[in-house]
Design an enzyme around this catalytic site. Structure first.
Site, PDB file in Angstrom:
ATOM      1  N   ASP A 292       5.283   5.205   2.303  1.00  0.00           N
ATOM      2  CA  ASP A 292       5.513   6.378   3.150  1.00  0.00           C
ATOM      3  C   ASP A 292       6.356   6.010   4.371  1.00  0.00           C
ATOM      4  O   ASP A 292       7.249   6.746   4.775  1.00  0.00           O
ATOM      5  CB  ASP A 292       4.173   6.966   3.620  1.00  0.00           C
ATOM      6  CG  ASP A 292       3.389   7.562   2.453  1.00  0.00           C
ATOM      7  OD1 ASP A 292       4.011   7.794   1.390  1.00  0.00           O
ATOM      8  OD2 ASP A 292       2.170   7.784   2.589  1.00  0.00           O
TER       9      ASP A 292
ATOM     10  N   SER B 294       0.843  -1.195   0.000  1.00  0.00           N
ATOM     11  CA  SER B 294       0.000   0.000   0.000  1.00  0.00           C
ATOM     12  C   SER B 294       0.876   1.242   0.000  1.00  0.00           C
ATOM     13  O   SER B 294       2.080   1.171   0.235  1.00  0.00           O
ATOM     14  CB  SER B 294      -0.890   0.004   1.240  1.00  0.00           C
ATOM     15  OG  SER B 294      -0.088   0.264   2.380  1.00  0.00           O
ATOM     16  N   LYS B 295       0.242   2.358  -0.233  1.00  0.00           N
ATOM     17  CA  LYS B 295       0.966   3.629  -0.229  1.00  0.00           C
ATOM     18  C   LYS B 295       1.575   3.884   1.151  1.00  0.00           C
ATOM     19  O   LYS B 295       2.656   4.433   1.264  1.00  0.00           O
ATOM     20  CB  LYS B 295      -0.011   4.742  -0.616  1.00  0.00           C
ATOM     21  CG  LYS B 295       0.620   6.116  -0.611  1.00  0.00           C
ATOM     22  CD  LYS B 295      -0.192   7.105  -1.384  1.00  0.00           C
ATOM     23  CE  LYS B 295      -0.056   8.526  -0.904  1.00  0.00           C
ATOM     24  NZ  LYS B 295       1.109   8.886  -0.139  1.00  0.00           N
ATOM     25  N   ARG B 296       0.854   3.437   2.173  1.00  0.00           N
ATOM     26  CA  ARG B 296       1.355   3.598   3.547  1.00  0.00           C
ATOM     27  C   ARG B 296       2.720   2.951   3.745  1.00  0.00           C
ATOM     28  O   ARG B 296       3.591   3.492   4.421  1.00  0.00           O
ATOM     29  CB  ARG B 296       0.360   2.990   4.544  1.00  0.00           C
ATOM     30  CG  ARG B 296      -0.866   3.821   4.812  1.00  0.00           C
ATOM     31  CD  ARG B 296      -0.878   4.379   6.238  1.00  0.00           C
ATOM     32  NE  ARG B 296      -0.618   3.357   7.266  1.00  0.00           N
ATOM     33  CZ  ARG B 296      -1.520   2.502   7.718  1.00  0.00           C
ATOM     34  NH1 ARG B 296      -2.752   2.520   7.248  1.00  0.00           N
ATOM     35  NH2 ARG B 296      -1.203   1.644   8.661  1.00  0.00           N
TER      36      ARG B 296
END
Ligand code: GLU
Length: 521
Positions: free
Chosen positions: A266, A261-263
């Protein structure tokens, strides 16, 4: 049946393209190219509520950067166009009507509130054969009533009437025969009167037929949609041209369970989008592979091996080799762990394949940001001397680590002294260790030796300095490095002195002597 290979990449423009989508497009591209087929770019934008401005342009730019070329589609054209579903509105209506006429679909008037009530009433409510006769639709209402409601402008949807208890077989090139019982499917909404638009489900399938798509290659998350594909093809009488399916393995988190995921990006400090994305609503900026300094070929190579491998030890594969060796049937069924460090490694490998001159457009940008202007020839020389070095960096979790130079930007902290004279710091470990009693005299002597050299080339410097070293028995290297670099970094000293030239070399040495001074025992 032997038919022309035609595959498509069909994103919905709901935001930036996820790196998993790029992998899907890449596999489609490789498959098309190796089979002499066509690769279609279709935009699935029938859900206007999810439309994000700029997303389509972003997707197009991403593929341009990556070197993935479409043969037909949005922005290219082709004889099956238009390729943007919002421009194909009129095409879909007739297929909806066909299903209605043949009793394979029905009209439903249930309002969102009525559906909510049903959901509260019946546990795990699903609009299907078990419930449809309790609902307000053309199966339960008199024809006149239906007509009247439509004439009055009442909103309705068209639902596909799925027969329960049938084993639907999906022929998947990666997963084999996948059988799903139709009883678990709901009567999918195919069309909405509110916007006179088909839903994604109908448009996607009708277009695959009209565009003569031979293979549907897409992410595993679409596997649950595939029985509907099969059932609709059958309902329309297109069974003979049913595409073959290949549902690609998920991309998994670098650590832990679940899909990437983008998380994760990040948190661990890596991009999940090909290009930087500026969210038009929130203004949030998400990093991209391009802006982070990745080479497109490295990203392609990295992604190609997430879910497939050539079955040999070969890891570096050009696009041409990927096209030759890719094997859709040999893709893994299991998820592929997204090892972003491997992506960094690929970038390092691909950077080293470039000539130093090819590093300079990017390196020059970095130098300009630091107010340094220099000839490209000299920049290339620095690249040549430094590109194999190791840097220290702080990873996404704040840990100090080391790795090879893997991005052009990595060069700057290691190369500053080529362009800027050092500030001397007696507290620097390397300086402390190497600027000792006697060093001043040695360096002072070296200044004399260097002053006498007119031809400040590596060969000449080497000859003269080594002659002096032999005669005097000094080991001047570390102290000389202190003078020219200010710390324990940098290339071969002759290379560095030749790069700096006589004037700058002597000026740095004089300055070091002045600042660091003569240390007493
Ligand atoms: N529009 C779908 C998407 O956003 C396409 C799925 C498919 O390839 O059938 O990915």
């Amino acid at each position: 049946m032997n038919r022309k290979v035609r595959v498509r990449f069909a994103p919905s423009p709901t935001g930036p393209l996820h790196i998993g989508g790029v992998r899907t497009a890449l596999y489609n591209y490789l498959f098309a190219k190796q089979n002499g087929g066509d690769f279609i770019f279709r935009i699935e934008d029938t859900d206007s509520t999810r439309f994000v401005p700029g997303a389509e342009e972003y997707i197009i730019e991403s593929f341009k950067w990556l070197g993935i070329k479409f043969d037909e589609g949005v922005g290219i054209g082709g004889k099956y166009g238009p390729y943007r579903q919002s421009e194909r509105k009129d095409i879909y209506k007739k297929y909806v009507d066909q299903l209605l006429d043949e009793g394979k679909a029905y009209i439903a008037f249930d309002t969102p509130e009525e559906l909510d009530t049903k959901r509260a009433e019946i546990e795990n409510f699903q609009y299907d054969a078990s419930t449809r006769m309790q609902m307000r639709n053309s199966l339960t209402m008199a024809a006149e009533e239906v007509e009247k409601l439509i004439a009055d402008g009442t909103q309705y949807v068209v639902r596909f009437k799925i027969e329960p208890g049938i084993d639907v077989h999906v022929n998947d090139i990666i997963r084999g025969d996948v059988s799903i019982n139709s009883s678990i499917l709901d009567d999918k909404v195919l069309f909405k009167s509110a916007d006179q638009l088909p839903t994604y489900h109908l448009a996607n399938i009708v277009d695959d037929h009209l565009m003569e798509v031979s293979h549907v290659i897409r992410g595993e998350e679409w596997l649950p949609s595939s029985p509907l594909h099969v059932l609709l093809y059958e309902a329309f009488g297109w069974k003979d041209t049913m595409p073959e399916f290949a549902h690609l393995p998920l991309l998994l988190k670098p650590v832990g369970n679940g899909k990437l995921s983008k998380r994760d990006g990040d948190k661990l400090g890596f991009p999940v989008f090909p290009l930087e994305w500026h969210d038009p609503k929130s203004g949030e900026v998400s990093s991209g592979y391009r802006e982070k300094g990745y080479l497109p070929q490295a990203v392609i190579n990295f992604l190609a091996l997430l879910g497939w491998n050539p079955g040999t030890d070969q890891e570096i594969l050009s696009m041409k080799e990927l096209i030759e060796q890719f094997n859709l049937g040999k893709c893994s069924k299991n998820g592929a762990r997204f090892d972003y460090n491997k992506g960094i490694w690929f970038n390092q490998q691909y950077l080293l394949m470039l000539s130093p001159m090819e590093w300079t457009p990017e390196f020059d940008k970095v130098l300009k940001e630091n107010n340094i202007s220099c000839t490209l020839e000299k920049e290339a020389k620095v690249v040549e001397l430094m590109r194999q070095k190791v840097i220290e960096y702080v990873d996404g979790q704040g840990n100090k680590k080391k790795r090879n130079i893997s991005f052009v930007r990595d060069l700057w902290p290691l190369c500053k002294f080529f362009f800027v004279a050092p500030q001397y710091d007696m507290e620097d470990k390397f300086v402390k260790k190497n600027w000792k009693a006697g060093t001043y005299q040695e360096m002072d002597e070296l200044v004399g030796v260097l002053s006498a050299i007119d031809d400040f080339t590596v060969d000449c410097l080497k000859e003269m300095v080594e002659g002096w070293v032999e005669a005097r028995g000094f080991k001047p290297w570390n102290a000389w490095r202190v003078c020219l670099v200010g710390t324990g970094q940098g290339p071969d000293m002759y290379e560095l002195a030749a790069f700096l030239g006589k004037e700058e070399t002597l000026s740095r040495m004089e300055n070091a002597l002045k600042v660091l001074g003569d240390i007493k025992e």
